[in-house]
Design a protein around this motif. Sequence first.
Motif, short mmCIF file in Angstrom:
data_model
loop_
_atom_site.label_atom_id
_atom_site.label_comp_id
_atom_site.label_asym_id
_atom_site.label_seq_id
_atom_site.Cartn_x
_atom_site.Cartn_y
_atom_site.Cartn_z
N ARG A 55 28.74 -13.08 -88.16
CA ARG A 55 28.85 -11.96 -89.10
C ARG A 55 27.67 -11.01 -88.95
NH1 ARG A 55 29.05 -8.01 -90.89
NH2 ARG A 55 29.60 -7.24 -92.97
N ASP A 58 28.18 -8.79 -85.97
CA ASP A 58 29.15 -7.71 -86.16
C ASP A 58 28.51 -6.49 -86.83
OD1 ASP A 58 31.10 -9.24 -85.02
OD2 ASP A 58 31.92 -9.96 -86.93
N GLY A 59 27.59 -6.71 -87.74
CA GLY A 59 26.92 -5.59 -88.41
C GLY A 59 27.89 -4.69 -89.13
N LEU A 60 27.77 -3.39 -88.89
CA LEU A 60 28.65 -2.42 -89.55
C LEU A 60 30.02 -2.35 -88.89
CD1 LEU A 60 26.10 0.50 -90.10
CD2 LEU A 60 26.78 -1.31 -91.71
N ASP A 61 30.23 -3.05 -87.77
CA ASP A 61 31.53 -3.06 -87.10
C ASP A 61 32.48 -4.09 -87.70
OD1 ASP A 61 30.60 -1.09 -85.40
OD2 ASP A 61 29.85 -2.54 -83.94
N HIS A 62 32.07 -4.72 -88.77
CA HIS A 62 32.92 -5.72 -89.41
C HIS A 62 34.20 -5.08 -89.95
CE1 HIS A 62 34.30 -8.87 -92.08
NE2 HIS A 62 34.25 -8.02 -93.09
N SER A 63 35.30 -5.82 -89.83
CA SER A 63 36.59 -5.35 -90.32
C SER A 63 37.43 -6.55 -90.72
CB SER A 63 37.31 -4.52 -89.26
OG SER A 63 37.62 -5.32 -88.12
N ASP A 65 40.07 -7.49 -89.29
CA ASP A 65 40.49 -8.22 -88.08
C ASP A 65 39.43 -9.21 -87.62
OD1 ASP A 65 42.84 -6.77 -88.12
OD2 ASP A 65 42.07 -5.20 -86.77
N THR A 66 38.16 -8.79 -87.63
CA THR A 66 37.09 -9.71 -87.22
C THR A 66 36.97 -10.87 -88.21
OG1 THR A 66 35.44 -8.36 -88.38
CG2 THR A 66 35.85 -7.87 -86.05
N GLY A 165 22.86 -1.57 -89.46
CA GLY A 165 23.56 -2.68 -90.09
C GLY A 165 22.99 -4.03 -89.72
N ARG A 166 21.70 -4.08 -89.40
CA ARG A 166 21.07 -5.31 -88.95
C ARG A 166 20.29 -5.94 -90.10
NH1 ARG A 166 19.37 -3.37 -84.58
NH2 ARG A 166 17.43 -2.50 -85.41
#
Length: 543
Positions: A55, A58-63, A65-66, A165-166
Motif C-alpha cells: 500500500r 502504491d502511494g497516490l496511485d491507489h485505486s 482495482d489495486t 504520497g510517500r
Amino acid sequence: MVDGLRKLATSFVVPGPFGVAVRDRLKHLTPEDERVLRAVGEHQGALASGDLKARCADGLDHSADTWAARKRELTGVSSSRIAGAITKATHDQWALARRCQAAYIQNLAAGIKTLRHRLSLPLGEKGTRRAAGGYRSKSEWFRKSRRLAMLEARHAAAVADWQAGRVRVVRGGKRLLNTRHHLAQAHLTEDEWQQRWEAERWFIAADGESGKRFGNETIRVTPDGEVSIKLPAPLAHLANAKHGRYTLTVRIGFAHRGAEWADRIEANQAVAYRIHLDTDRGRWYLTASWQRPVVQTIPWETARGRGMIGVDTNADHFAAYRLDRHGNPVGEPHRFGYDLSGSAGHRDAQIRHALTRLINWAVRVGVAAIGIEDLDFTPEKTREKHGRRKRFRQLISGMPTAKLKARLVSMAAEQGLSVVAVDPAYTSLWGAQHWQKPLTTPHRTMSRHDAAGIAIGRRALGHPVRRRTAPPPHDRSDRAGHRTAQAGPGNRGREGTRPPTTDRPPGGPSPSGKRKREPSASNTVRDAPSTQQWVQDSLMRTG
C-alpha cells in the motif's frame, strides 16, 4: 479582529459517541491455546506487513482495482474475511500516517514563521503578548539562523513526500523500534525487547458482519463465552473443531456492557474482535467493539435551562464552578485533582478518576450540561514560540486534550449530560478580571482557575463573561436599555426595584429572618423623624 481581540468561535454541543469497546481477559489458557494464538498472530502479522508495504508503494496511485488485487492475493493464503480485515487495517494505518504527516508539516511551518519574524527584529527588542521579540545576542541570533535553515530543509523534504504520497510507517511503533538501541535505559534485555516487538506486530483481529452467526465468522464468541477462531488455510491442521476452527478452552464474560454485547450477538449484529498479548503482564486479552447510533445529545437551549458547570482544565486539576441559567455562580468552587506523571496507563487512570468525580457531582446538583474549553495546543508547542520556557512547553505537551475531550463526551453521555465546547480565548484573563475579586470572601479563596471556570460556564450559557454591561450613554436611568446581562427581556420584574428593608412591622424580623435594631433618633434637627401629623388650620379673619 475587533479592538485588537480575535473573533470568538461559536459555542457548540459536542456530538455524542457512536462506538463502544469492551475488553476481557482470556484466563487460564492452555499451552496448546497459546501456541495456536502465537502461530495465527505471526502468520497474519507477516501478511499485514507485506500488505502495508504494497500500500505504501502504491502511494497516490491507489485505486479500487489495486485494493481488490491485494485482497485476492491475501485470500489465497488466509481467507476472504481475514484478507478484508487486513486490507482495511492497512488503509486505516496509511491514512493515519498521512494525517500525522500533514500535522508535522504544519508544525514546521509555524516554527519557520516564528523564526523568520524574530530574526527580522533588532537585537534586544521587546516582544508583546501576541508576538515574541528579537533575540538577545548575536550568538543566539546566529544559532537561530542555523536552526531556521535546518527547519526549512525538513519542511521541503516533508512537502516533497506529501506531494508524492510517500509516508513512513513502522508496524509495531517507531518508539519501540528505537528502544532497541537503548535497552539499558529502558531496563530491557534483548530477548524481552524481541518478545515485545513480535507481539506488537501480530495480527489477530476480525471485523464483524451483520447477519452472520453471532455477528462474526472469523472470531466467534457465543453467548455463554466460548471463543473460536477460523484458522488461515496454512494453519488448518491445528484445528480442533469442524470447518477449520480452533476453540479455546477458556470462557469469557464482559463485566462492562455485557448485557448490551449479549443482545447484539444474539441478534446476529456485527461485532469486531481483537486478541492481543500484554507482554509486560504475560496476559492475553480479547477486545470487542461495535458501532451504535449516535447518542442524541440534549439541545443547547434545553441544556442551558438547568444551569451549567464550567470546567477549567489545568495541568494538575479541573477547576469547576456551578452556574444557574442566568450565569450566576452557585455555591462554592470545586477542584478535581489528577497526576499526569508516570506511565500512559497511570495518566489515563488519573484522568478517568477525575472525570468520574466531576460527572457524579454534576448529576447530584442536577445540571444538564458541562462547559469545557475546546483546547488544542498543536500550534503552541514549538520551542521557537516559547523560547527558553522549557517547563511551560512540557506543561502544555503533557496535557492530553484530545483524549480528555473524547473520554468526557463518552462518560457524560452515559449519564445523560451534554458537553458544550467553548472558545478558550481570554477565559482566564477575563475571569480573573471580573469574577475573582468580587467572589473572594474571608471564608472563600478564589483562584484564577476558579474564576476561569465561571467565564467558561457563562460563555457556554451564551452570556458574556463580564458581570454587567456598559452603563447607559445618556444618564443614570435605563432609557438606553437594561444594564444587567443576566436578565433577559422576557423576565418579569427585571427593571423593578428591590423591596426596601422597611417593608416589615416595626421591630419585626427582617426578610432574612434576623431581627434588626430599630433606627435611632438623629443628632440633627433636620433629620429628626417627625411623630406629628400635619393638619392645615382654618383661615383666621381679622376685622
